[in-house]
Design a protein around this motif. Structure first.
Motif, mmCIF file in Angstrom:
data_model
loop_
_atom_site.group_PDB
_atom_site.id
_atom_site.type_symbol
_atom_site.label_atom_id
_atom_site.label_comp_id
_atom_site.label_asym_id
_atom_site.label_seq_id
_atom_site.Cartn_x
_atom_site.Cartn_y
_atom_site.Cartn_z
ATOM 1 N N VAL A 46 -13.846 -10.088 12.139
ATOM 2 C CA VAL A 46 -14.128 -10.514 10.767
ATOM 3 C C VAL A 46 -14.641 -11.954 10.799
ATOM 4 N N ASP A 47 -15.672 -12.236 10.046
ATOM 5 C CA ASP A 47 -16.176 -13.600 9.914
ATOM 6 C C ASP A 47 -15.165 -14.371 9.062
ATOM 7 N N ARG A 48 -14.323 -15.135 9.718
ATOM 8 C CA ARG A 48 -13.215 -15.794 9.011
ATOM 9 C C ARG A 48 -13.693 -16.872 8.044
ATOM 10 N N ARG A 49 -14.797 -17.514 8.331
ATOM 11 C CA ARG A 49 -15.321 -18.511 7.390
ATOM 12 C C ARG A 49 -15.762 -17.842 6.096
ATOM 13 N N ARG A 50 -16.458 -16.717 6.233
ATOM 14 C CA ARG A 50 -16.897 -15.977 5.045
ATOM 15 C C ARG A 50 -15.699 -15.428 4.285
ATOM 16 N N LEU A 51 -14.726 -14.907 5.032
ATOM 17 C CA LEU A 51 -13.503 -14.387 4.409
ATOM 18 C C LEU A 51 -12.766 -15.497 3.670
ATOM 19 N N ALA A 52 -12.632 -16.660 4.307
ATOM 20 C CA ALA A 52 -11.953 -17.791 3.662
ATOM 21 C C ALA A 52 -12.697 -18.236 2.410
ATOM 22 N N ALA A 53 -14.029 -18.242 2.462
ATOM 23 C CA ALA A 53 -14.818 -18.630 1.288
ATOM 24 C C ALA A 53 -14.632 -17.638 0.148
ATOM 25 N N LEU A 54 -14.635 -16.345 0.478
ATOM 26 C CA LEU A 54 -14.432 -15.315 -0.544
ATOM 27 C C LEU A 54 -13.044 -15.425 -1.167
ATOM 28 N N LEU A 55 -12.033 -15.576 -0.326
ATOM 29 C CA LEU A 55 -10.665 -15.674 -0.839
ATOM 30 C C LEU A 55 -10.457 -16.957 -1.634
ATOM 31 N N THR A 56 -11.075 -18.046 -1.190
ATOM 32 C CA THR A 56 -10.967 -19.307 -1.929
ATOM 33 C C THR A 56 -11.601 -19.171 -3.307
ATOM 34 N N ALA A 57 -12.771 -18.545 -3.374
ATOM 35 C CA ALA A 57 -13.431 -18.355 -4.669
ATOM 36 C C ALA A 57 -12.584 -17.480 -5.583
ATOM 37 N N ARG A 58 -12.035 -16.400 -5.035
ATOM 38 C CA ARG A 58 -11.217 -15.491 -5.854
ATOM 39 C C ARG A 58 -9.948 -16.189 -6.347
ATOM 40 N N LEU A 59 -9.278 -16.923 -5.458
ATOM 41 C CA LEU A 59 -8.057 -17.619 -5.868
ATOM 42 C C LEU A 59 -8.342 -18.738 -6.849
ATOM 43 N N ASP A 60 -9.412 -19.479 -6.603
ATOM 44 C CA ASP A 60 -9.757 -20.562 -7.524
ATOM 45 C C ASP A 60 -10.027 -20.008 -8.915
ATOM 46 N N ALA A 61 -10.752 -18.895 -8.981
ATOM 47 C CA ALA A 61 -11.021 -18.270 -10.280
ATOM 48 C C ALA A 61 -9.726 -17.776 -10.914
ATOM 49 N N ALA A 62 -8.832 -17.204 -10.123
ATOM 50 C CA ALA A 62 -7.565 -16.687 -10.664
ATOM 51 C C ALA A 62 -6.684 -17.823 -11.171
ATOM 52 N N LEU A 63 -6.634 -18.914 -10.431
ATOM 53 C CA LEU A 63 -5.783 -20.032 -10.833
ATOM 54 C C LEU A 63 -6.330 -20.759 -12.058
ATOM 55 N N ARG A 64 -7.618 -20.648 -12.288
ATOM 56 C CA ARG A 64 -8.216 -21.271 -13.471
ATOM 57 C C ARG A 64 -8.288 -20.301 -14.647
ATOM 58 N N GLY A 65 -7.842 -19.060 -14.431
ATOM 59 C CA GLY A 65 -7.821 -18.095 -15.508
ATOM 60 C C GLY A 65 -9.145 -17.398 -15.731
ATOM 61 N N VAL A 66 -10.067 -17.524 -14.787
ATOM 62 C CA VAL A 66 -11.382 -16.891 -14.898
ATOM 63 C C VAL A 66 -11.293 -15.511 -14.273
ATOM 64 N N ARG A 67 -11.828 -14.525 -14.928
ATOM 65 C CA ARG A 67 -11.776 -13.159 -14.425
ATOM 66 C C ARG A 67 -13.086 -12.715 -13.782
ATOM 67 N N ARG A 68 -14.011 -13.659 -13.531
ATOM 68 C CA ARG A 68 -15.270 -13.309 -12.890
ATOM 69 C C ARG A 68 -15.415 -14.159 -11.636
ATOM 70 N N SER A 69 -16.103 -13.616 -10.654
ATOM 71 C CA SER A 69 -16.348 -14.372 -9.442
ATOM 72 C C SER A 69 -17.416 -15.429 -9.728
ATOM 73 N N PRO A 70 -17.576 -16.428 -8.849
ATOM 74 C CA PRO A 70 -18.532 -17.503 -9.116
ATOM 75 C C PRO A 70 -19.977 -17.037 -9.263
ATOM 76 N N ASP A 71 -20.353 -15.902 -8.645
ATOM 77 C CA ASP A 71 -21.732 -15.438 -8.764
ATOM 78 C C ASP A 71 -21.953 -14.566 -9.993
ATOM 79 N N GLY A 72 -20.951 -14.449 -10.871
ATOM 80 C CA GLY A 72 -21.095 -13.724 -12.115
ATOM 81 C C GLY A 72 -20.728 -12.264 -12.049
ATOM 82 N N VAL A 73 -20.349 -11.777 -10.874
ATOM 83 C CA VAL A 73 -19.967 -10.380 -10.714
ATOM 84 C C VAL A 73 -18.526 -10.216 -11.176
#
Length: 129
Positions: A46-73
């Motif tokens: 697994v590309d751990r950098r890509r995985l870490a970036a994906l998980l960071t984006a998902r967690l950051d959105a969850a902690l800020r109360g956003v239900r969409r990923s940064p790319d709008g999906v």
């Protein structure tokens, strides 16, 4: 003349957590998964950098109360990050262990329990069962 400002820390997790803190929690979380003998094989190849970036984006959105990923999906549109097509799916126990490791990584940030549960829910869809 000297001016002293009183700086207080906001009680809201989304106000006091920045991307650096979320990224550090994700790295701590991935280290816990990699140290687990049953879960470590799911990180092989697994590309751990890509995985870490994906998980960071998902967690950051969850902690800020956003239900969409940064790319709008929509947040639930992303595919599984562990247990891909070449590996057997995670068992229910393994999924819970991954989510418990997430709770442990976030607990060090002194977050309220409700925030930790919201973060676990946001990431649970990324784990293939």
């Amino acid at each position: 003349m000297r001016t002293t400002e009183l700086v207080t820390c906001s009680r809201e997790p989304c106000d006091r957590l920045g991307p650096v803190a979320v990224r550090a929690a994700v790295h701590r979380w991935l280290r816990l998964i990699a140290a687990d003998a049953e879960l470590a094989p799911y990180l092989i190849g697994v590309d751990r950098r890509r995985l870490a970036a994906l998980l960071t984006a998902r967690l950051d959105a969850a902690l800020r109360g956003v239900r969409r990923s940064p790319d709008g999906v929509p947040a639930d549109a992303a595919g599984p990050v562990l247990g891909g097509p070449r590996r057997p799916p995670l068992t229910g126990e393994q999924r819970w262990r991954v989510l418990d490791y997430l709770a442990a990584a976030l607990w060090t940030l002194d977050l309220p329990a409700a925030t930790v549960v919201d973060a676990q829910r946001a990431v649970a869809g990324l784990l293939r069962a």
